[in-house]
Design a protein around this motif. Structure first.
Motif, mmCIF file in Angstrom:
data_model
loop_
_atom_site.group_PDB
_atom_site.id
_atom_site.type_symbol
_atom_site.label_atom_id
_atom_site.label_comp_id
_atom_site.label_asym_id
_atom_site.label_seq_id
_atom_site.Cartn_x
_atom_site.Cartn_y
_atom_site.Cartn_z
ATOM 1 N N ALA A 89 1.285 -4.641 0.661
ATOM 2 C CA ALA A 89 0.828 -4.677 -0.563
ATOM 3 C C ALA A 89 1.265 -5.760 -1.558
ATOM 4 O O ALA A 89 0.599 -6.537 -2.185
ATOM 5 C CB ALA A 89 0.860 -3.410 -1.443
ATOM 6 N N PHE A 90 2.600 -6.218 -1.180
ATOM 7 C CA PHE A 90 3.531 -6.990 -2.118
ATOM 8 C C PHE A 90 4.042 -8.098 -1.040
ATOM 9 O O PHE A 90 5.387 -7.874 -1.332
ATOM 10 C CB PHE A 90 4.251 -6.567 -3.248
ATOM 11 N N PRO A 91 3.417 -8.932 -0.553
ATOM 12 C CA PRO A 91 4.296 -9.611 0.460
ATOM 13 C C PRO A 91 5.243 -10.779 -0.028
ATOM 14 O O PRO A 91 6.402 -11.162 0.505
ATOM 15 C CB PRO A 91 3.216 -10.553 1.214
ATOM 16 N N ALA A 92 5.248 -11.072 -1.450
ATOM 17 C CA ALA A 92 5.977 -12.064 -2.520
ATOM 18 C C ALA A 92 7.129 -11.197 -2.860
ATOM 19 O O ALA A 92 8.110 -11.781 -3.404
ATOM 20 C CB ALA A 92 5.239 -12.706 -3.019
ATOM 21 N N GLY A 149 2.028 2.141 -6.074
ATOM 22 C CA GLY A 149 1.869 1.820 -7.272
ATOM 23 C C GLY A 149 3.271 1.787 -7.912
ATOM 24 O O GLY A 149 3.451 1.254 -9.109
ATOM 25 N N ILE A 150 4.578 2.645 -7.412
ATOM 26 C CA ILE A 150 5.790 2.188 -8.085
ATOM 27 C C ILE A 150 6.401 0.677 -7.710
ATOM 28 O O ILE A 150 6.544 0.089 -8.569
ATOM 29 C CB ILE A 150 6.793 3.200 -7.201
ATOM 30 N N ALA A 151 5.888 0.200 -6.698
ATOM 31 C CA ALA A 151 5.953 -1.019 -6.336
ATOM 32 C C ALA A 151 5.375 -2.208 -7.229
ATOM 33 O O ALA A 151 5.882 -3.047 -7.476
ATOM 34 C CB ALA A 151 5.676 -1.433 -4.703
ATOM 35 N N ALA A 152 4.195 -1.599 -7.425
ATOM 36 C CA ALA A 152 3.252 -2.651 -8.516
ATOM 37 C C ALA A 152 4.164 -2.704 -9.843
ATOM 38 O O ALA A 152 4.015 -3.729 -10.368
ATOM 39 C CB ALA A 152 2.154 -2.043 -8.687
ATOM 40 N N LEU A 153 4.871 -1.768 -10.152
ATOM 41 C CA LEU A 153 5.635 -1.719 -11.437
ATOM 42 C C LEU A 153 6.548 -2.651 -11.254
ATOM 43 O O LEU A 153 6.654 -3.474 -12.398
ATOM 44 C CB LEU A 153 6.205 -0.369 -11.708
ATOM 45 N N ALA A 154 7.225 -2.923 -10.135
ATOM 46 C CA ALA A 154 8.661 -3.532 -10.108
ATOM 47 C C ALA A 154 7.746 -5.341 -9.851
ATOM 48 O O ALA A 154 8.376 -6.012 -10.548
ATOM 49 C CB ALA A 154 9.098 -3.569 -8.603
ATOM 50 N N LEU A 201 9.016 0.296 3.709
ATOM 51 C CA LEU A 201 8.605 -1.189 3.837
ATOM 52 C C LEU A 201 7.330 -1.289 4.219
ATOM 53 O O LEU A 201 6.744 -2.123 4.086
ATOM 54 C CB LEU A 201 9.689 -2.048 4.608
ATOM 55 N N ASP A 202 7.043 -0.606 5.217
ATOM 56 C CA ASP A 202 5.800 -0.491 5.988
ATOM 57 C C ASP A 202 4.667 -0.399 4.817
ATOM 58 O O ASP A 202 3.399 -0.717 4.800
ATOM 59 C CB ASP A 202 5.342 0.513 6.898
ATOM 60 N N LYS A 203 4.847 0.496 3.797
ATOM 61 C CA LYS A 203 3.904 0.846 2.530
ATOM 62 C C LYS A 203 4.050 -0.573 1.637
ATOM 63 O O LYS A 203 2.974 -0.856 0.968
ATOM 64 C CB LYS A 203 4.163 2.119 1.784
#
Length: 237
Positions: A179-182, A142-147, A173-175
């Motif tokens: 989810a966000f390969p780009a 979820g935090i990575a989704a914000l970024a 990074l495994d998490k």
């Protein structure tokens, strides 16, 4: 038929007692800190014998693991739901919704927040893989989704920070990467920076450090969030 009703009643009573044990543990922690979570103290508080409580949790660590899993999952559910209610192409709104959901959950569950993000329970050993691996992954993603939602604006506003993949823990990074390969390494760094902004003020508020500093912590949080959104190149509120 009578046997089925009897079994159902026993299961219901056991579930109710288990829930009371967990809530009592959090109350003791709120009053006395992580050291206060002991099975004997909980049994004493509930009017149970020590032997009786061991029928629900064999060890203190089993109880702590169950508590962490429950509160962490509740947090993941709350922020995921806020994210799902926003439009995919509205990054500013998505960030705001996630942030407010995180703060609202923390303020409604201060003991749970402290259990997950505060001082560790002395001597506690989590099971291999963590106490709540799925919830931890969901919050991290979820935090990575914000970024990810903010990345194009942030990159245009500030450029990269020169980060590489070796600047991050492989477990993180495994998490994030599946989810966000780009999302590039600088985007992962952005996720951690966003997390620092959101977590910092919430932690100060949960621990009572803002209580004597301002009567308007909500206003302070909204101002910080507005500045964060602007800094990400997403425009003013």
């Amino acid at each position: 038929m009578a046997g089925t009703r009897s079994t159902g009643r026993r299961e219901r009573l056991r579930a109710e007692t288990t829930a009371e044990i967990k809530s009592t543990a959090l109350e003791l922690m709120g009053a006395g800190g992580p050291d206060a979570i002991t099975l004997r103290a909980i049994a004493r508080e509930m009017g149970m014998t020590a032997n009786a409580i061991y029928g629900y949790f064999a060890t203190r660590d089993d109880l702590v693991t169950a508590l962490v899993a429950e509160v962490y999952t509740a947090l993941a559910d709350a922020v995921d739901a806020s994210w799902a209610r926003t439009e995919h192409d509205a990054p500013q709104q998505r960030i705001r919704a996630w942030a407010h959901a995180f703060r609202a959950w923390a303020l409604a569950n201060p003991e749970g927040f402290r259990l997950v993000y505060g001082d560790p329970v002395p001597g506690y050993r989590a099971p291999e893989g963590g106490a709540a691996p799925d919830a931890a992954r969901r919050v991290c993603v979820g935090i990575a989704a914000l970024a990810d939602a903010a990345w194009s604006g942030a990159e245009a506003a500030h450029g990269g920070g020169g980060f590489g993949w070796d600047d991050f823990d492989p477990g993180l990074l495994d998490k994030v990467r599946p989810a966000f390969p780009a999302l590039p390494p600088d985007g992962v760094a952005l996720a951690l920076r966003i997390w620092g902004h959101l977590h910092g003020l919430v932690a100060l508020e949960v621990y009572g450090h803002l209580r004597t500093q301002t009567p308007s912590p909500d206003k302070l949080f909204r101002a910080e969030l507005a500045e964060l959104v602007r800094s990400l190149g997403l425009g003013a509120a």
